[in-house]
Design a protein around this motif. Structure first.
Motif, PDB file in Angstrom:
ATOM      1  N   SER A  88      18.631 -12.775  32.122  1.00 19.24           N
ATOM      2  CA  SER A  88      17.327 -13.675  32.307  1.00 19.24           C
ATOM      3  C   SER A  88      17.848 -14.920  32.930  1.00 19.24           C
ATOM      4  N   SER A  89      18.552 -14.702  34.134  1.00 23.14           N
ATOM      5  CA  SER A  89      18.813 -15.933  35.022  1.00 23.14           C
ATOM      6  C   SER A  89      17.854 -16.000  36.103  1.00 23.14           C
ATOM      7  N   GLY A  90      16.959 -15.062  36.049  1.00 21.25           N
ATOM      8  CA  GLY A  90      16.089 -15.060  37.425  1.00 21.25           C
ATOM      9  C   GLY A  90      15.299 -16.432  37.742  1.00 21.25           C
ATOM     10  N   ILE A  91      15.070 -16.410  38.941  1.00 21.25           N
ATOM     11  CA  ILE A  91      14.013 -17.437  39.514  1.00 21.25           C
ATOM     12  C   ILE A  91      13.257 -16.992  40.570  1.00 21.25           C
ATOM     13  N   LEU A  92      11.876 -17.586  40.536  1.00 20.03           N
ATOM     14  CA  LEU A  92      10.878 -17.368  41.468  1.00 20.03           C
ATOM     15  C   LEU A  92      10.715 -18.677  42.157  1.00 20.03           C
ATOM     16  N   ALA A  93      10.891 -18.798  43.402  1.00 20.53           N
ATOM     17  CA  ALA A  93      10.883 -20.057  44.266  1.00 20.53           C
ATOM     18  C   ALA A  93      10.342 -19.775  45.585  1.00 20.53           C
ATOM     19  N   VAL A  94      10.008 -20.818  46.340  1.00 17.38           N
ATOM     20  CA  VAL A  94       9.743 -20.747  47.734  1.00 17.38           C
ATOM     21  C   VAL A  94      11.315 -21.312  48.348  1.00 17.38           C
ATOM     22  N   SER A  95      11.562 -20.402  49.120  1.00 19.56           N
ATOM     23  CA  SER A  95      12.760 -20.687  49.979  1.00 19.56           C
ATOM     24  C   SER A  95      12.546 -21.395  51.131  1.00 19.56           C
ATOM     25  N   LYS A  96      13.845 -22.034  51.600  1.00 22.98           N
ATOM     26  CA  LYS A  96      13.677 -23.249  52.473  1.00 22.98           C
ATOM     27  C   LYS A  96      13.046 -22.706  54.013  1.00 22.98           C
ATOM     28  N   ASP A  97      13.006 -21.370  53.905  1.00 25.01           N
ATOM     29  CA  ASP A  97      12.164 -20.693  55.424  1.00 25.01           C
ATOM     30  C   ASP A  97      10.819 -20.411  55.052  1.00 25.01           C
ATOM     31  N   GLY A  98      10.423 -20.921  53.879  1.00 27.44           N
ATOM     32  CA  GLY A  98       8.887 -20.843  53.598  1.00 27.44           C
ATOM     33  C   GLY A  98       8.492 -19.593  52.701  1.00 27.44           C
ATOM     34  N   ASN A  99       9.603 -18.600  52.609  1.00 28.60           N
ATOM     35  CA  ASN A  99       9.136 -17.275  52.094  1.00 28.60           C
ATOM     36  C   ASN A  99       9.304 -17.424  50.309  1.00 28.60           C
ATOM     37  N   LEU A 100       8.628 -16.683  49.760  1.00 28.07           N
ATOM     38  CA  LEU A 100       8.684 -16.689  48.354  1.00 28.07           C
ATOM     39  C   LEU A 100       9.724 -15.659  47.936  1.00 28.07           C
ATOM     40  N   VAL A 101      10.485 -15.870  47.002  1.00 33.33           N
ATOM     41  CA  VAL A 101      11.706 -15.100  46.989  1.00 33.33           C
ATOM     42  C   VAL A 101      12.075 -15.069  45.163  1.00 33.33           C
ATOM     43  N   VAL A 102      12.636 -13.937  44.822  1.00 33.78           N
ATOM     44  CA  VAL A 102      13.142 -13.842  43.681  1.00 33.78           C
ATOM     45  C   VAL A 102      14.594 -13.895  43.658  1.00 33.78           C
ATOM     46  N   LEU A 103      15.144 -14.830  42.979  1.00 35.45           N
ATOM     47  CA  LEU A 103      16.948 -15.086  43.013  1.00 35.45           C
ATOM     48  C   LEU A 103      17.348 -14.556  41.685  1.00 35.45           C
ATOM     49  N   ASN A 104      18.556 -14.135  41.865  1.00 36.94           N
ATOM     50  CA  ASN A 104      19.335 -13.967  40.384  1.00 36.94           C
ATOM     51  C   ASN A 104      20.166 -15.227  40.215  1.00 36.94           C
ATOM     52  N   GLY A 105      20.983 -15.116  39.022  1.00 39.61           N
ATOM     53  CA  GLY A 105      21.806 -16.206  38.838  1.00 39.61           C
ATOM     54  C   GLY A 105      22.609 -16.458  39.724  1.00 39.61           C
ATOM     55  N   GLN A 106      23.105 -15.679  40.735  1.00 39.98           N
ATOM     56  CA  GLN A 106      24.186 -16.099  41.814  1.00 39.98           C
ATOM     57  C   GLN A 106      23.548 -16.502  42.984  1.00 39.98           C
ATOM     58  N   GLN A 107      22.079 -16.672  42.937  1.00 39.43           N
ATOM     59  CA  GLN A 107      21.373 -17.150  44.129  1.00 39.43           C
ATOM     60  C   GLN A 107      21.292 -16.030  44.848  1.00 39.43           C
ATOM     61  N   GLU A 108      21.551 -14.785  44.710  1.00 41.47           N
ATOM     62  CA  GLU A 108      21.175 -13.850  45.515  1.00 41.47           C
ATOM     63  C   GLU A 108      19.655 -13.389  45.754  1.00 41.47           C
ATOM     64  N   ILE A 109      19.404 -13.050  47.004  1.00 40.54           N
ATOM     65  CA  ILE A 109      17.859 -12.735  47.025  1.00 40.54           C
ATOM     66  C   ILE A 109      17.636 -11.431  46.692  1.00 40.54           C
ATOM     67  N   LEU A 110      16.819 -11.055  45.625  1.00 36.57           N
ATOM     68  CA  LEU A 110      16.512  -9.761  45.250  1.00 36.57           C
ATOM     69  C   LEU A 110      15.235  -9.457  45.866  1.00 36.57           C
ATOM     70  N   TRP A 111      14.344 -10.230  45.995  1.00 36.24           N
ATOM     71  CA  TRP A 111      13.157  -9.819  46.723  1.00 36.24           C
ATOM     72  C   TRP A 111      12.608 -10.987  47.229  1.00 36.24           C
TER      73      TRP A 111
END
Ligand code: NAG
Ligand code: NAG
Ligand code: NAG
Ligand code: NAG
Ligand code: NAG
Ligand code: NAG
Ligand code: NAG
Ligand code: NAG
Length: 835
Positions: A88-111
């Motif tokens: 349950s460490s997931g994050i939904l955010a807008v990344s620096k390049d403007g994309n909507l991204v889903v990140l895990n606890g390690q800040q890896e882009i899953l989507w």
């Protein structure tokens, strides 16, 4: 990155016992305001939620969208389908390049929304339509939206688009399993874009097809009839894009189409307070519905045993397999076509090929479409050896097939007529009756030479004076060769019919009067066929209606009906002057009205000025008197069934005359309140009981009259409201204003005149009484006349019209309607008719 804690404190906090714990009232995600599992955002109107969830029986976490109200989270859209979060460490955010991204606890882009252009400042908003929209804040442009990337669910406001030119399509894709959102084997969307249909694919191979859309239903699924109309529509933007839409005015009716992991396309909804969605109907449901069940040239009939058989004239390709019930290798032609023999030069003489009519069919896949009339359609196929089958549907046009026929079904009711080419010798004596077309493509055989001689004789003797249209007549006469006639289609020769008072026109004279039914003389297209302007040799102007399809009646019954209807005379009815029946052609001749129809005035910004309130009131009253005559005063009690602005013609004094009455009767022979399989009529004017159950009565005409009345008063088409979120129909709009006590806003500015306000309001009141949902609540035509004249001063309070909110009433006493019954729900008629 810090979470906007301040915002959360203002937020509405909701706790549910399921996965979602915090719901903020914010509907937007920005670079500074992101979502961390288990947070969620809710659309402005609290309809949809975007957040983290786990499917049933799973611990994996996904980002998805679901209906806010539904107690068990059931995602209708999933972001990281193929890459779940394992904690349950997931994050939904807008990344620096403007994309909507889903990140895990390690800040890896899953989507990622995968927009390639760099955008410096963007934000994603969950709209009240359920669309997650990523915008470039610098120019407000939409750079990505979830509607363009759907999961397994097609829901209200969404569009499944397909582009004819680029071939691009938006598809929904199934989950892998009931608890696993990753992309499964099935996908669904539009296909065959010339005559679009819905396809389901399994691993990219066709799995199911709906049959083409005829502007009302998909004709390959007879039981889909009303259900499909229930919010589904196809819109062609004229520039190559076709959108399948599904819309409800009232979004609290939580309905959607889901493609299950088993490959079924289900229409579902949530019953209030229920945890699971109810399936209203689904496809494919029957064995026969699986694409190509019986192989090439095979036909599937669910009522037969075995279900598969070869089309007439064909035999199993591999009899042994076939008899074991393995139908995959299909059927092959038994006797080669004359067409082919001539081409290969192997056998010069022989009987020409024939077309066999098969009724109640699901037409094969891969039709070629052309904009031809039924007769042209037949002629075209007849003269082209590559054409092995054709079918005509008035809502579609001409379909023809070359090559193989696949995915054919035979229904017990519904479906289309399909004409298949075969060798003459295939047809035994009994079946010759069914053959309606003789192919005259090949010249040089003795038979055709004889026929030619015969035709030439008939042609020259009958059409001596004619110059144009001769070709068409030539091939029509062609079909009259006696040994190839289907007696049911052409009936007795017209000489046998006793004609008393009814004037009978010859096809020749009508063809001449209309310059061979020239397009330039076409006045319009009615429900039963096109109407042409014509001028008889004595200079009299007429309107000629060319019935588009042979009626089910025999010739005598047809003539009787026409004769009776020609006797109806009333100043508010267009006169039927006579008719013409020759071969398959049936034509009705009416008096010609130079002023065209009411809609040509009402919706024309200039001409509408001619219609002041007094004229409009006279028109309303005149229409109602005409209707009353049809319903009560004529001996026949005729129900019009297609009353609408374009069927009301105006005479030089702008007095209304109803046209096209009795057409339904001539066509169907139904007299009284009855159930009909085929609904004639025009969207927007059809009463709910008629649209849904095919039940029509005088009260269905009263309903159409009510719609027409409101159109006349408001100067707006009932259908012009389509796409407007506030009120989805004129009825809905009128009802809303009525309840707000603001009915004057409905009145066409062109007629607003304080002195007649009382009369105008009274008219609207009467209109609303006419469009009430239940036929028994609606007044009769005679009561309406009295109400309009103020002979009746007290008017009841109208009840809510149907289609006002597109609310779906499920009968409380029958909460568990089965799939078939769901067709009784409210049809939301949203299709805009061309006229
Ligand atoms: C939210 O909805 C209300 C009315 O329902 C509207 O006034 C408001 O502008 C909406 N806010 C946004 C951000 O769309
Ligand atoms: C979830 O697990 C329960 C118990 O094993 C089972 O009965 C149920 O069918 C499962 N639900 C789904 C959707 O697989
Ligand atoms: C979750 O996945 C990450 C990589 O995505 C992995 O490093 C981690 O070990 C996994 N955790 C568990 C509990 O499986
Ligand atoms: C985004 O693009 C990458 C690389 O092109 C691809 O591997 C990935 O599947 C894409 N993701 C989505 C959600 O489309
Ligand atoms: C991004 O755009 C929004 C709205 O236009 C604005 O309020 C915000 O300050 C901008 N953020 C940045 C970092 O430029
Ligand atoms: C929509 O339908 C629901 C229940 O069917 C009803 O309670 C609600 O009032 C309707 N909403 C509107 C805006 O009509
Ligand atoms: C049916 O026939 C096809 C073609 O001959 C063959 O490939 C397939 O294995 C057969 N299926 C069964 C179930 O026998
Ligand atoms: C026959 O039909 C095929 C397919 O529609 C077309 O390609 C061909 O040109 C036609 N032939 C003639 C002679 O019209």
């Amino acid at each position: 990155m810090g979470l906007g804690r301040g915002k959360i404190s203002m937020a509405l906090l909701l706790l549910t016992s399921f996965c979602v714990e915090i719901i903020t009232a914010i509907d937007t995600i920005t670079s500074t305001q992101f979502l961390k599992d288990p947070e969620a955002i809710v659309s402005n109107g609290s309809i949809y939620t975007l957040g983290f969830f786990s499917p049933v029986n799973s611990t994996d976490r996904y980002v998805g969208i679901w209906f806010n109200e539904v107690p068990v989270v059931t995602a209708i859209w999933v972001a990281n389908r193929n890459k779940p979060l394992n904690d349950s460490s997931g994050i939904l955010a807008v990344s620096k390049d403007g994309n909507l991204v889903v990140l895990n606890g390690q800040q890896e882009i899953l989507w990622s929304s995968n927009v390639s252009n760099f955008v410096s400042n963007s934000s994603a908003q969950l709209s009240d339509t359920g669309n997650l929209v990523l915008r470039d804040n610098n120019n407000e442009e939409i750079i990505w939206e979830s509607f363009q990337h759907p999961s397994d669910t097609f829901f209200s406001n969404m569009k499944l688009s397909a582009n004819k030119r680029t071939g691009e399509k938006i598809l929904i894709t199934s989950w892998k399993g009931a608890t696993d959102p990753s992309i499964g084997s099935f996908s669904a969307g539009l296909n065959r874009l010339d005559i679009p249909e819905i396809f389901i694919w399994k691993d990219n191979y066709p799995y199911f097809r709906s049959g083409p859309w005829n502007r009302l239903v998909f004709i390959g699924v007879p039981y889909m009839n009303s259900a499909a109309v229930d919010g589904l529509n196809l819109v062609d933007d004229g520039e190559g894009t076709i959108d399948l839409t599904f819309s409800y005015a009232n979004q609290s009716f939580l309905s959607s189409f889901v493609l299950t992991s088993q490959g079924q396309l289900e229409q579902t909804r949530w019953e209030h307070g229920m945890e699971d969605r109810i399936v209203l109907w689904s496809v494919p449901k029957f064995d026969c519905e699986f694409y190509g069940r019986c192989g090439l040239f095979g036909s599937c009939n669910a009522q037969a045993s075995p279900i598969c058989s070869c089309l007439r004239g064909f035999e199993p390709n591999n009899p042994e397999e076939w008899n074991r019930g393995n139908w995959t290798s299909g059927c092959i032609r038994m006797k080669s076509l004359q067409c082919e023999r001539v081409k290969s030069g192997s056998e010069a003489a022989g009987q020409n090929d024939v077309f066999l009519k098969l009724g109640n069919m699901k037409v094969p896949d891969l039709a070629q479409w052309s904009r031809l009339t039924e007769i042209e359609c037949k002629d075209r196929c007849l003269t082209n050896c590559s054409c092995i089958a054709y079918a005509y549907n008035s809502g579609i046009g001409c379909m023809s097939w070359i090559g193989d026929l696949i995915d054919v079904q035979e229904f017990s009711t519904g479906g289309s007529d399909l004409y298949i080419r075969m060798a003459y010798s295939e047809i035994d004596g009994n079946h010759r009756r069914k053959v309606i077309v003789m192919v005259s493509a090949v010249i040089g055989t003795i038979a055709s030479a004889m026929i030619c001689a015969l035709l030439t004789w008939r042609f020259t003797s009958k059409h001596r004076a004619r110059k144009e249209g001769g070709e068409k007549l030539h091939s029509d006469t062609n079909e009259k060769h006696p040994s190839f006639l289907d007696r049911d289609m052409t009936g007795d020769s017209r000489d046998h019919v006793k004609l008393q008072e009814l004037p009978l026109f010859s096809l020749e004279s009508l063809t001449a009067a209309t310059d061979g039914f020239d397009l330039s003389n076409k006045l319009g297209q009615g429900g039963f066929g096109p109407v042409y302007k014509g001028k008889l040799s004595d200079g009299k102007e007429i309107a000629v209606k060319r019935l588009s399809r042979a009626s089910g009646q025999g010739l005598k019954e047809f003539m009787n009906e026409v004769e009776v209807i020609s006797k109806l005379q009333h100043r508010n009815l267009v006169r039927l002057l006579g008719c013409c029946v020759e071969g398959e052609e049936k034509l009705l001749v009416y008096e010609y009205m130079p002023n065209k129809s009411l809609d040509a005035f009402l919706y024309d910004p200039l001409r509408k000025q001619l219609l002041d309130w007094k004229k409009r009131f006279n028109i309303i009253e005149g229409i109602c008197r005409g209707l009353l005559y049809l319903h009560r005063d004529s001996r026949l009690r005729i129900i019009h069934r297609d009353l609408k602005a374009s069927n009301v013609l105006l005479d030089p004094e702008l007095k209304p005359k109803i046209s096209d009455f009795g057409a339904a009767r001539i066509f169907g022979g139904d007299e009284d309140q009855a159930n009909t399989i085929r609904v004639v009529g025009t969207y927007g004017y059809i009463s709910p009981e008629y649209a849904m159950e095919g039940r029509f009565s005088e009260k269905s005409d009263v309903y159409s009259f009510g719609v027409l009345l409101l159109e006349i008063v408001s100067g707006r088409r009932n259908t012009s409201f389509y796409g407007n979120e506030q009120a989805l129909s004129l009825l809905g709009f009128a009802w809303k204003l009525w309840n707000e006590g603001n009915i004057s806003a409905l009145v066409d500015p062109a007629i607003s005149d304080p002195s007649s306000q009382v009369e105008i309001f009274r008219c609207i009141h009467v209109g609303l009484l006419c469009v009430q949902e239940f036929p028994e609540d609606r007044p009769t035509a005679s009561t309406v006349v009295s109400m309009l004249n103020s002979e009746i001063s007290y008017l009841a309070t109208p009840k809510q019209p149907p289609f006002a909110e597109r609310k779906h009433h499920f009968n409380e006493e029958r909460p568990h309607q089965n799939e078939e019954k769901c067709s009784i729900n409210y049809v939301t008629v949203t299709v805009v008719d061309g006229r």
